[in-house]
Write a protein that holds these residues in place. Structure first.
Motif, PDB file in Angstrom:
ATOM      1  N   VAL A   1      10.397-117.661  18.725  1.00 50.29           N
ATOM      2  CA  VAL A   1       9.765-118.967  18.783  1.00 50.29           C
ATOM      3  C   VAL A   1       8.271-118.876  18.447  1.00 50.29           C
ATOM      4  CG1 VAL A   1       9.260-118.837  21.263  1.00 50.29           C
ATOM      5  CG2 VAL A   1       9.608-121.067  20.187  1.00 50.29           C
ATOM      6  N   ASN A   2       7.791-119.896  17.727  1.00 48.69           N
ATOM      7  CA  ASN A   2       6.391-119.988  17.281  1.00 48.69           C
ATOM      8  C   ASN A   2       6.009-118.877  16.297  1.00 48.69           C
ATOM      9  OD1 ASN A   2       5.911-122.299  18.853  1.00 48.69           O
ATOM     10  ND2 ASN A   2       5.362-121.078  20.639  1.00 48.69           N
ATOM     11  N   ARG A   3       7.013-118.265  15.694  1.00 47.31           N
ATOM     12  CA  ARG A   3       6.771-117.270  14.653  1.00 47.31           C
ATOM     13  C   ARG A   3       7.481-117.716  13.375  1.00 47.31           C
ATOM     14  NH1 ARG A   3       8.301-111.675  17.889  1.00 47.31           N
ATOM     15  NH2 ARG A   3       6.714-111.830  19.539  1.00 47.31           N
ATOM     16  N   VAL A   4       6.844-117.473  12.253  1.00 50.24           N
ATOM     17  CA  VAL A   4       7.460-117.808  10.974  1.00 50.24           C
ATOM     18  C   VAL A   4       8.534-116.768  10.656  1.00 50.24           C
ATOM     19  CG1 VAL A   4       7.107-118.157   8.512  1.00 50.24           C
ATOM     20  CG2 VAL A   4       5.339-118.865  10.143  1.00 50.24           C
ATOM     21  N   VAL A   5       9.732-117.256  10.307  1.00 48.75           N
ATOM     22  CA  VAL A   5      10.829-116.374   9.915  1.00 48.75           C
ATOM     23  C   VAL A   5      11.185-116.690   8.474  1.00 48.75           C
ATOM     24  CG1 VAL A   5      13.165-115.597  10.419  1.00 48.75           C
ATOM     25  CG2 VAL A   5      11.699-116.407  12.282  1.00 48.75           C
ATOM     26  N   SER A   6      11.188-115.678   7.630  1.00 49.16           N
ATOM     27  CA  SER A   6      11.436-115.906   6.206  1.00 49.16           C
ATOM     28  C   SER A   6      12.891-116.268   5.950  1.00 49.16           C
ATOM     29  CB  SER A   6      11.072-114.662   5.387  1.00 49.16           C
ATOM     30  OG  SER A   6      12.007-113.623   5.611  1.00 49.16           O
ATOM     31  N   VAL A   7      13.109-116.943   4.823  1.00 46.82           N
ATOM     32  CA  VAL A   7      14.463-117.304   4.429  1.00 46.82           C
ATOM     33  C   VAL A   7      15.303-116.048   4.219  1.00 46.82           C
ATOM     34  CG1 VAL A   7      15.855-118.366   2.608  1.00 46.82           C
ATOM     35  CG2 VAL A   7      13.765-119.494   3.391  1.00 46.82           C
ATOM     36  N   ASP A   8      14.716-115.032   3.586  1.00 42.11           N
ATOM     37  CA  ASP A   8      15.447-113.782   3.353  1.00 42.11           C
ATOM     38  C   ASP A   8      15.881-113.131   4.657  1.00 42.11           C
ATOM     39  OD1 ASP A   8      15.327-113.989   0.621  1.00 42.11           O
ATOM     40  OD2 ASP A   8      13.553-112.723   0.397  1.00 42.11           O
ATOM     41  N   THR A   9      14.996-113.150   5.645  1.00 45.12           N
ATOM     42  CA  THR A   9      15.338-112.551   6.941  1.00 45.12           C
ATOM     43  C   THR A   9      16.485-113.303   7.599  1.00 45.12           C
ATOM     44  OG1 THR A   9      13.104-111.715   7.332  1.00 45.12           O
ATOM     45  CG2 THR A   9      14.497-112.043   9.266  1.00 45.12           C
ATOM     46  N   LEU A  10      16.413-114.629   7.604  1.00 48.55           N
ATOM     47  CA  LEU A  10      17.486-115.433   8.194  1.00 48.55           C
ATOM     48  C   LEU A  10      18.802-115.187   7.473  1.00 48.55           C
ATOM     49  CD1 LEU A  10      15.637-118.832   8.786  1.00 48.55           C
ATOM     50  CD2 LEU A  10      16.463-117.243  10.546  1.00 48.55           C
TER      51      LEU A  10
END
Length: 232
Positions: A168-177
């Motif tokens: 939460v409150n951290r950016v997660v990249s599309v590639d990581t997801l």
């Protein structure tokens, strides 16, 4: 505080009566079954938090009953038995039992064991909950509530939301997801992430066109924010 439900499986009515009296004193809701077949039917409707099980039921083996019950419940099972052989204790605990109490037993000691197992289960369940403002994720049941309202999510939607909630409150990249949820060898396209994010927003955002919970960070990915002002 929730009232715990105790199911007693014993073909001796006197034992059932004693245990139920002590359960009542502790504020537990209890029910008693005198046969394994009856208890198996009761298991689904009563949904006990803990089971007290006689190891020698009339015409049935309590260990076999325990092994079958484990397909239906994860509630702690405390065996009652007049048998003290180590082989029987090991077998009972190996096939799904959580504790073993020999007869004659002290009702006070039995209640203490019951409460200890219920505390352990309650602590474990709390650790399986992740709570954010207006949003609660239950990793055990893979369910989500907004306030007191259950939200229906697909498995992939829940996986996406739970991963972002743990970051939460951290950016997660599309590639990581994509790699975490669909896997490196998936034949899906990474654009499927955007589709699932869109579906998630329709379910948890007050205005999916102007999201406040799952925001897009252009060029980076998505972020689940915990300080959402949206109301459940």
């Amino acid at each position: 505080m929730d009232t715990h439900k105790i199911m007693i499986v014993d073909d001796d009515p006197h034992i059932c009566e004693i245990v139920q009296v002590y359960c009542d004193r502790e504020g537990f809701v209890s029910t008693c079954s005198h046969s394994g077949s009856e208890a198996m039917e009761l298991l689904a409707s009563f949904e006990p938090d803990l089971i007290i099980l006689d190891i020698l039921l009339a015409n049935e083996n309590g260990i076999d009953w325990c092994r079958n019950a484990r397909n239906l419940t994860s509630a702690p099972i405390v065996f009652l038995s007049s048998q003290e052989e180590d082989e029987i204790k090991i077998s009972a605990l190996s096939y799904g039992g959580d504790d073993y109490v020999t007869k004659p037993f002290s009702p006070g000691v039995l209640m203490a064991k019951i409460k200890a197992h219920l505390r352990r289960v309650s602590t474990g369940r709390r650790e399986q909950l992740l709570e954010l403002p207006g949003l609660t994720l239950d990793f055990y049941t893979q369910s989500v509530n907004m306030g007191n309202i259950p939200i229906s999510l697909s498995k992939k939607e829940f996986s996406l939301l739970s991963y972002m909630a743990q970051n939460v409150n951290r950016v997660v990249s599309v590639d990581t997801l994509f790699q975490i949820i669909w896997g490196m060898e998936s034949l899906e396209d990474t654009r499927t992430v955007a589709v699932h994010i869109s579906n998630l927003r329709k379910k948890i955002e007050s205005d999916p066109a102007d999201p406040e919970r799952i925001i897009t960070v252009r060029g980076s990915g998505y972020m689940l924010v915990s300080n959402s002002t949206s109301q459940a």
